[in-house]
Design a protein around this motif. Structure first.
Motif, mmCIF file in Angstrom:
data_model
loop_
_atom_site.group_PDB
_atom_site.id
_atom_site.type_symbol
_atom_site.label_atom_id
_atom_site.label_comp_id
_atom_site.label_asym_id
_atom_site.label_seq_id
_atom_site.Cartn_x
_atom_site.Cartn_y
_atom_site.Cartn_z
ATOM 1 N N LEU A 113 0.822 -1.211 0.000
ATOM 2 C CA LEU A 113 0.000 0.000 0.000
ATOM 3 C C LEU A 113 0.858 1.264 0.000
ATOM 4 O O LEU A 113 0.484 2.280 -0.571
ATOM 5 C CB LEU A 113 -0.935 0.006 1.219
ATOM 6 C CG LEU A 113 -2.060 -1.028 1.209
ATOM 7 C CD1 LEU A 113 -2.820 -0.986 2.535
ATOM 8 C CD2 LEU A 113 -3.021 -0.793 0.052
ATOM 9 N N THR A 116 3.239 1.264 -3.741
ATOM 10 C CA THR A 116 2.651 0.777 -4.994
ATOM 11 C C THR A 116 3.084 1.587 -6.220
ATOM 12 O O THR A 116 3.521 1.009 -7.220
ATOM 13 C CB THR A 116 1.116 0.742 -4.888
ATOM 14 O OG1 THR A 116 0.738 -0.287 -3.963
ATOM 15 C CG2 THR A 116 0.487 0.432 -6.236
ATOM 16 N N ARG A 138 -3.308 -2.336 -4.995
ATOM 17 C CA ARG A 138 -3.762 -1.883 -3.672
ATOM 18 C C ARG A 138 -4.904 -2.764 -3.154
ATOM 19 O O ARG A 138 -4.995 -3.021 -1.954
ATOM 20 C CB ARG A 138 -4.192 -0.416 -3.749
ATOM 21 C CG ARG A 138 -3.016 0.553 -3.824
ATOM 22 C CD ARG A 138 -3.445 1.973 -3.520
ATOM 23 N NE ARG A 138 -2.288 2.856 -3.403
ATOM 24 C CZ ARG A 138 -1.913 3.719 -4.342
ATOM 25 N NH1 ARG A 138 -2.598 3.808 -5.470
ATOM 26 N NH2 ARG A 138 -0.844 4.485 -4.162
#
Length: 440
Positions: A113, A116, A138
């Motif tokens: 997260l 990314t 994500r």
């Protein structure tokens, strides 16, 4: 009488090997379908989305590949404990592995997260492809814990010589994904995001199923303190590092082979890719024997019966010979099918020619992969890592700086050298590893 007992023992061993390897083969064959299902549906959404899925796979595959030790190390540790009639220790290993799966999975979620965009750019994606890949990643990051729990679940059940349950779980996971993909992607109009959420839901369902089954069968207990779990953590961690090193050398060798084929031209890399997929499909059969070896060999080390242990390894290698020769025929005939698939005649000719080399090295490959399972079962992962390192150190220079790297046939001969060197290291370390496994 002794002769009859020996025959009975051989038959019982065969049944044990097949009882583990056949369902394991089913699970190994089903797992890639999760990605294949996503690919098939996303391909109907659009080229940009399909490219984004490919970028995401390039990020996720190595990210989770590192954690395969949760299955490959848990299996022999549990099996050895069960062979020694130490069920509490087996439960402790499973509980510790599940705890590690949750901790490591949470770390992977936060990492994915957080970085990314950087990961997507690292792969080389730009524009709309990069945006779509980031969205997909994500969402998939949210299933990191579930994915590692599923990997651990496979290892725990294999350690109990049960590969039928993981097969059923894999069928259920893929069934959920197959139903949710068209519903979310097309009916609800979520596109690529729908494919990601379908996979997340399937993985969470698989993890929940494993946890419920493990609890019902009393296969694990969670450590009450760090001090209590530290020996198990250190054992899993040490062997996990060795397994990861082995995997790194293996992946590097095949990556260099693909790079060498790329340098030869478009036709060569296309033929190499077709042949590599056929080779990897054939290897799945040998991998199922590897899983049987992990569980059965580890169980015998727990019983500390060296004679029976060596008889079992000979039988496993005997099956490796049978499977290897069968796969040689499969690859030898399958190369003509590759020629039919190829859009260019030159690609087909190259695949047929190099496919003959791949067929010849297949028996060696099958024996080496079975030996991998034997040495994992012996918990001699240092020898396994050393064999892969030795193979890589011999074959990579051949691929980069020798005449073998200048033709597709030579590239596959170099892969054969890699496998042969690995096998020789296994032969050299076999007696020492079996002796140490029984004494430890």
């Amino acid at each position: 009488m002794a002769g009859r007992q020996g025959l009975t023992r051989i038959n019982a061993t065969d049944r044990a090997i097949l009882g583990i390897s056949v369902p394991a083969l089913g699970a190994l064959a089903i797992d890639p379908l999760l990605t294949l299902t996503d690919t098939g549906f996303v391909a109907r959404v659009g080229t940009t989305e399909l490219a984004a899925l490919g970028v995401s796979a390039a990020v996720l595959t190595p990210a989770f590949f590192v954690f395969n030790f949760l299955a490959f190390v848990t299996t022999p540790l549990v099996a050895k404990a069960m062979g020694a009639s130490e069920s509490d220790r087996a439960r402790q290993y499973v509980g510790t592995a599940l705890t590690l799966a949750v901790i490591l999975g949470s770390f992977v979620t936060v990492l994915l997260l957080s970085v990314t965009p950087w990961l997507v750019s690292l792969v080389g994606a730009q524009g709309d492809v990069a945006v779509n890949a980031a969205v997909y990643l994500r969402i998939r990051a949210l299933a990191s814990v579930a994915t590692l729990v599923v990997i651990t679940g496979h290892g725990a059940f294999r350690g109990h010589k049960d590969t039928k349950t993981p097969l059923l779980v894999a069928l259920g996971v893929n069934g959920i994904n197959l139903v949710l993909d068209p519903l979310l992607i097309f009916t609800l109009g979520m596109g690529l995001r729908g494919a990601a959420w379908a996979t997340v839901a399937a993985q969470v369902a698989g993890a929940a199923t494993f946890l419920i089954l493990i609890r019902r069968r009393n296969m694990a207990f969670l450590p009450r303190s760090l001090a209590e779990s530290l020996p198990s953590i250190l054992t899993l961690g040490r062997n996990g590092v060795l397994l990861t090193l082995r995997s790194a050398f293996l992946v590097t060798t095949f990556a260099v082979a693909a790079s060498a084929a790329t340098r030869l031209g478009v036709d060569d890399i296309a033929a190499h890719q077709l042949l590599a997929q056929l080779f990897l499909l054939a290897v799945l059969v040998a991998d199922s024997l590897e899983i049987a070896g992990q569980a059965l060999v580890a169980e015998e080390t727990g019983r500390r019966d060296l004679t029976t242990l060596r008889a079992l390894t000979r039988r496993l290698l005997g099956w490796g010979v049978v499977v290897g020769l069968s796969l040689a025929v499969l690859v030898g005939l399958g190369r003509y099918g590759l020629a039919a698939l190829a859009s260019e005649e030159t690609v087909g000719r190259l695949a047929v020619s190099a496919g003959a080399v791949a067929a010849v090295i297949m028996p060696v490959g099958a024996l080496v992969f079975v030996a991998d399972g034997i040495f994992v079962g012996l918990l001699s992962l240092g020898t396994m890592a050393m064999s892969t390192a030795a193979g890589a150190l011999v074959s990579i220079p051949l691929l980069l700086w020798s005449p073998l790297g200048e033709s597709l046939n030579g590239i596959w001969l170099s892969i054969g050298v890699f496998l042969l060197v690995r096998g020789l290291v296994f032969v050299a370390g076999y007696r020492r590893s079996t002796d140490m496994a029984v004494r430890s």
